[in-house]
Write a protein that holds these residues in place. Structure first.
Motif, PDB file in Angstrom:
ATOM      1  N   VAL A  10       0.838  -1.190   0.000  1.00 31.81           N
ATOM      2  CA  VAL A  10       0.000   0.000   0.000  1.00 31.81           C
ATOM      3  C   VAL A  10       0.875   1.242   0.000  1.00 31.81           C
ATOM      4  O   VAL A  10       2.059   1.197   0.353  1.00 31.81           O
ATOM      5  CB  VAL A  10      -0.942   0.019   1.222  1.00 31.81           C
ATOM      6  N   LEU A  11       0.284   2.348  -0.401  1.00 37.58           N
ATOM      7  CA  LEU A  11       0.975   3.634  -0.425  1.00 37.58           C
ATOM      8  C   LEU A  11       0.230   4.617   0.476  1.00 37.58           C
ATOM      9  O   LEU A  11      -0.995   4.574   0.573  1.00 37.58           O
ATOM     10  CB  LEU A  11       1.038   4.186  -1.854  1.00 37.58           C
ATOM     11  N   TYR A  12       0.976   5.517   1.117  1.00 43.50           N
ATOM     12  CA  TYR A  12       0.387   6.533   1.974  1.00 43.50           C
ATOM     13  C   TYR A  12       0.672   7.910   1.381  1.00 43.50           C
ATOM     14  O   TYR A  12       1.729   8.122   0.779  1.00 43.50           O
ATOM     15  CB  TYR A  12       0.965   6.455   3.387  1.00 43.50           C
ATOM     16  N   ALA A  13      -0.277   8.821   1.566  1.00 43.89           N
ATOM     17  CA  ALA A  13      -0.104  10.178   1.052  1.00 43.89           C
ATOM     18  C   ALA A  13      -0.681  11.176   2.051  1.00 43.89           C
ATOM     19  O   ALA A  13      -1.591  10.848   2.828  1.00 43.89           O
ATOM     20  CB  ALA A  13      -0.791  10.326  -0.311  1.00 43.89           C
ATOM     21  N   TYR A  14      -0.151  12.398   2.019  1.00 46.13           N
ATOM     22  CA  TYR A  14      -0.650  13.464   2.892  1.00 46.13           C
ATOM     23  C   TYR A  14      -0.446  14.793   2.181  1.00 46.13           C
ATOM     24  O   TYR A  14       0.675  15.118   1.760  1.00 46.13           O
ATOM     25  CB  TYR A  14       0.098  13.451   4.227  1.00 46.13           C
ATOM     26  N   ASP A  15      -1.534  15.565   2.016  1.00 44.79           N
ATOM     27  CA  ASP A  15      -1.446  16.833   1.272  1.00 44.79           C
ATOM     28  C   ASP A  15      -1.555  18.070   2.151  1.00 44.79           C
ATOM     29  O   ASP A  15      -1.740  19.179   1.657  1.00 44.79           O
ATOM     30  CB  ASP A  15      -2.521  16.875   0.179  1.00 44.79           C
ATOM     31  N   GLY A  16      -1.451  17.865   3.460  1.00 47.71           N
ATOM     32  CA  GLY A  16      -1.560  18.994   4.381  1.00 47.71           C
ATOM     33  C   GLY A  16      -2.825  18.945   5.219  1.00 47.71           C
ATOM     34  O   GLY A  16      -2.856  19.439   6.352  1.00 47.71           O
ATOM     35  N   THR A  17      -3.883  18.339   4.674  1.00 50.10           N
ATOM     36  CA  THR A  17      -5.124  18.180   5.431  1.00 50.10           C
ATOM     37  C   THR A  17      -5.690  16.761   5.330  1.00 50.10           C
ATOM     38  O   THR A  17      -6.409  16.316   6.220  1.00 50.10           O
ATOM     39  CB  THR A  17      -6.220  19.155   4.930  1.00 50.10           C
ATOM     40  N   THR A  18      -5.358  16.026   4.259  1.00 54.68           N
ATOM     41  CA  THR A  18      -5.928  14.696   4.047  1.00 54.68           C
ATOM     42  C   THR A  18      -4.860  13.617   4.045  1.00 54.68           C
ATOM     43  O   THR A  18      -3.891  13.685   3.273  1.00 54.68           O
ATOM     44  CB  THR A  18      -6.699  14.631   2.717  1.00 54.68           C
ATOM     45  N   PHE A  19      -5.043  12.636   4.922  1.00 61.31           N
ATOM     46  CA  PHE A  19      -4.187  11.453   4.961  1.00 61.31           C
ATOM     47  C   PHE A  19      -4.888  10.366   4.159  1.00 61.31           C
ATOM     48  O   PHE A  19      -6.080  10.131   4.323  1.00 61.31           O
ATOM     49  CB  PHE A  19      -3.979  10.991   6.406  1.00 61.31           C
ATOM     50  N   SER A  20      -4.135   9.678   3.291  1.00 58.87           N
ATOM     51  CA  SER A  20      -4.727   8.660   2.427  1.00 58.87           C
ATOM     52  C   SER A  20      -3.954   7.357   2.477  1.00 58.87           C
ATOM     53  O   SER A  20      -2.724   7.349   2.581  1.00 58.87           O
ATOM     54  CB  SER A  20      -4.766   9.149   0.971  1.00 58.87           C
ATOM     55  N   ARG A  21      -4.701   6.268   2.416  1.00 57.13           N
ATOM     56  CA  ARG A  21      -4.132   4.919   2.289  1.00 57.13           C
ATOM     57  C   ARG A  21      -4.659   4.351   0.977  1.00 57.13           C
ATOM     58  O   ARG A  21      -5.867   4.252   0.786  1.00 57.13           O
ATOM     59  CB  ARG A  21      -4.559   4.037   3.461  1.00 57.13           C
ATOM     60  N   ARG A  22      -3.760   3.977   0.085  1.00 53.38           N
ATOM     61  CA  ARG A  22      -4.158   3.575  -1.249  1.00 53.38           C
ATOM     62  C   ARG A  22      -3.814   2.118  -1.555  1.00 53.38           C
ATOM     63  O   ARG A  22      -2.818   1.590  -1.071  1.00 53.38           O
ATOM     64  CB  ARG A  22      -3.456   4.460  -2.293  1.00 53.38           C
ATOM     65  N   VAL A  24      -9.947  14.998  13.688  1.00 53.06           N
ATOM     66  CA  VAL A  24     -10.405  14.454  12.414  1.00 53.06           C
ATOM     67  C   VAL A  24     -11.742  15.099  12.041  1.00 53.06           C
ATOM     68  O   VAL A  24     -12.667  15.149  12.860  1.00 53.06           O
ATOM     69  CB  VAL A  24     -10.573  12.924  12.510  1.00 53.06           C
ATOM     70  N   VAL A  25     -11.823  15.582  10.800  1.00 51.34           N
ATOM     71  CA  VAL A  25     -13.051  16.187  10.303  1.00 51.34           C
ATOM     72  C   VAL A  25     -13.969  15.125   9.700  1.00 51.34           C
ATOM     73  O   VAL A  25     -15.176  15.103   9.951  1.00 51.34           O
ATOM     74  CB  VAL A  25     -12.744  17.275   9.249  1.00 51.34           C
ATOM     75  N   SER A  26     -13.382  14.217   8.914  1.00 50.65           N
ATOM     76  CA  SER A  26     -14.184  13.171   8.276  1.00 50.65           C
ATOM     77  C   SER A  26     -13.321  11.972   7.924  1.00 50.65           C
ATOM     78  O   SER A  26     -12.111  12.085   7.757  1.00 50.65           O
ATOM     79  CB  SER A  26     -14.864  13.709   7.009  1.00 50.65           C
ATOM     80  N   VAL A  27     -13.979  10.802   7.810  1.00 51.37           N
ATOM     81  CA  VAL A  27     -13.325   9.559   7.413  1.00 51.37           C
ATOM     82  C   VAL A  27     -14.161   8.945   6.293  1.00 51.37           C
ATOM     83  O   VAL A  27     -15.379   8.768   6.445  1.00 51.37           O
ATOM     84  CB  VAL A  27     -13.221   8.564   8.583  1.00 51.37           C
ATOM     85  N   SER A  28     -13.516   8.618   5.184  1.00 49.12           N
ATOM     86  CA  SER A  28     -14.255   8.066   4.047  1.00 49.12           C
ATOM     87  C   SER A  28     -14.720   6.634   4.303  1.00 49.12           C
ATOM     88  O   SER A  28     -15.675   6.170   3.679  1.00 49.12           O
ATOM     89  CB  SER A  28     -13.388   8.095   2.781  1.00 49.12           C
ATOM     90  N   GLN A  29     -14.058   5.939   5.214  1.00 44.09           N
ATOM     91  CA  GLN A  29     -14.351   4.523   5.451  1.00 44.09           C
ATOM     92  C   GLN A  29     -15.536   4.332   6.378  1.00 44.09           C
ATOM     93  O   GLN A  29     -15.478   4.662   7.565  1.00 44.09           O
ATOM     94  CB  GLN A  29     -13.115   3.826   6.039  1.00 44.09           C
ATOM     95  N   VAL A  58      -9.699  13.249   6.591  1.00 44.51           N
ATOM     96  CA  VAL A  58      -9.513  14.706   6.524  1.00 44.51           C
ATOM     97  C   VAL A  58      -9.329  15.257   7.927  1.00 44.51           C
ATOM     98  O   VAL A  58     -10.130  14.979   8.828  1.00 44.51           O
ATOM     99  CB  VAL A  58     -10.706  15.389   5.825  1.00 44.51           C
ATOM    100  N   LEU A  59      -8.275  16.067   8.117  1.00 44.78           N
ATOM    101  CA  LEU A  59      -7.988  16.672   9.418  1.00 44.78           C
ATOM    102  C   LEU A  59      -8.353  18.157   9.422  1.00 44.78           C
ATOM    103  O   LEU A  59      -8.492  18.784   8.366  1.00 44.78           O
ATOM    104  CB  LEU A  59      -6.484  16.525   9.730  1.00 44.78           C
ATOM    105  N   GLU A  60      -8.494  18.696  10.639  1.00 44.57           N
ATOM    106  CA  GLU A  60      -8.682  20.140  10.762  1.00 44.57           C
ATOM    107  C   GLU A  60      -7.470  20.857  10.199  1.00 44.57           C
ATOM    108  O   GLU A  60      -6.343  20.361  10.274  1.00 44.57           O
ATOM    109  CB  GLU A  60      -8.852  20.517  12.233  1.00 44.57           C
ATOM    110  N   LYS A  61      -7.683  22.025   9.658  1.00 41.65           N
ATOM    111  CA  LYS A  61      -6.568  22.808   9.124  1.00 41.65           C
ATOM    112  C   LYS A  61      -5.719  23.330  10.280  1.00 41.65           C
ATOM    113  O   LYS A  61      -6.229  23.577  11.360  1.00 41.65           O
ATOM    114  CB  LYS A  61      -7.081  23.963   8.279  1.00 41.65           C
ATOM    115  N   GLU A  62      -4.443  23.485  10.014  1.00 40.21           N
ATOM    116  CA  GLU A  62      -3.527  23.981  11.053  1.00 40.21           C
ATOM    117  C   GLU A  62      -3.841  25.439  11.367  1.00 40.21           C
ATOM    118  O   GLU A  62      -4.241  26.200  10.516  1.00 40.21           O
ATOM    119  CB  GLU A  62      -2.082  23.834  10.575  1.00 40.21           C
TER     120      GLU A  62
END
Length: 280
Positions: free
Chosen positions: A161-173, A236-241, A276-280
């Protein structure tokens, strides 16, 4: 003969599905932190002990091993430096890992814990690929050199699996592959069984035995889990799962699913998880 092979194959697949895996990542304010994969394969030793003839002369295995890869790299730094570039870099990427393996046949305990401390998120984007190399070391440590390859060795591997983070969203792909590997193996073996019976060979009571074994297989699947746990420095603001839980403080996400559900999964529960996380 193929009937016998099919029966043995189901036993192996029961073992493959009998481990629980816990993937945990704890992030700090800089999105560095600690990555941990814990694998519990105790049920495999339990299954093996139940089917093993009693041998009072055989000494049961008992190991408790910790490997700190930074110490190994330092100890063998001259030899590593002489390796081809690709191989050297592959080994050097393991420097932040620690592996602990505990196996005790007298108590049917078998645990593997892999930990990596990282200073920034980019250090774990492809961490699953590195963990596979660490687990290869565990395979070596868990058996004697003269032992034959074990079909259950595939347990000591992780999906890439791959992990990504764009500043507000953490992703597991990418989805888990274990369920597909088990399903493909079962389909192939069942095709062989059907062909064999069409050629006139009698099942000789295999159907009843296979029904019983598959019932046990399903029970094992329902009692073994894949657990994802992610701890963040912000809420955490939201979880897609769907089915994931968020802690009372709003900073920890946990998703736990049994292997039976994963094998029956049509939607790809672990395909694309976005938090999705709260903004800093």
């Amino acid at each position: 003969m193929k009937n016998l092979f099919l029966g043995l194959a189901v036993v192996v697949l029961m073992c493959v599905a009998s481990c629980s895996v816990n993937e945990r990542i704890v992030f700090n304010e800089q999105m560095g932190g600690t990555y941990t994969t814990a694998i519990d394969m105790s049920s495999i030793l339990q299954i093996a002990s139940e089917g093993r003839p009693v041998d009072t002369n055989k000494e049961l295995k008992k190991k408790d091993t910790t490997i700190v890869f930074s110490e190994i790299l330092e100890l063998y730094k001259d030899s590593i430096a002489a390796l081809p570039t690709e191989e050297r870099l592959k080994i050097e990427r393991l420097k932040d890992f620690t592996l602990n393996m505990k196996m005790d046949e007298t108590t049917s305990e078998f645990y593997i814990n892999v930990e990596k401390r990282f200073s920034e998120f980019s250090d774990i984007e492809r961490v699953a690929y590195e963990v596979s190399d660490v687990l290869n070391k565990a395979k070596t440590e868990s058996k004697n050199p003269d032992e034959a390859p074990n079909p259950a060795d595939d347990l000591m591997s992780l999906d890439k699996v791959l992990y990504a983070y764009d500043g507000t969203t953490f992703s597991r792909r990418d989805p888990a592959r274990a369920k597909e590997q088990v399903q493909e193996g079962m389909e192939e073996l069942m095709d062989e069984e059907t062909e064999e019976q069409s050629q006139g060979e009698e099942p000789l009571g295999m159907e009843m035995m296979m029904d019983q074994m598959m019932g046990e297989f399903t029970s094992q699947l329902e009692q073994s889990y894949m657990t994802l746990e992610y701890v963040f420095p912000r809420k955490v603001v939201s979880v897609s799962q769907e089915g994931a839980t968020v802690s009372e403080d709003g900073k920890t996400v946990i998703f736990k699913v049994d292997w039976k559900t994963l094998m029956d999964d049509k939607e790809g529960l672990l395909n694309d998880i976005d938090i999705v996380l709260e903004k800093e």
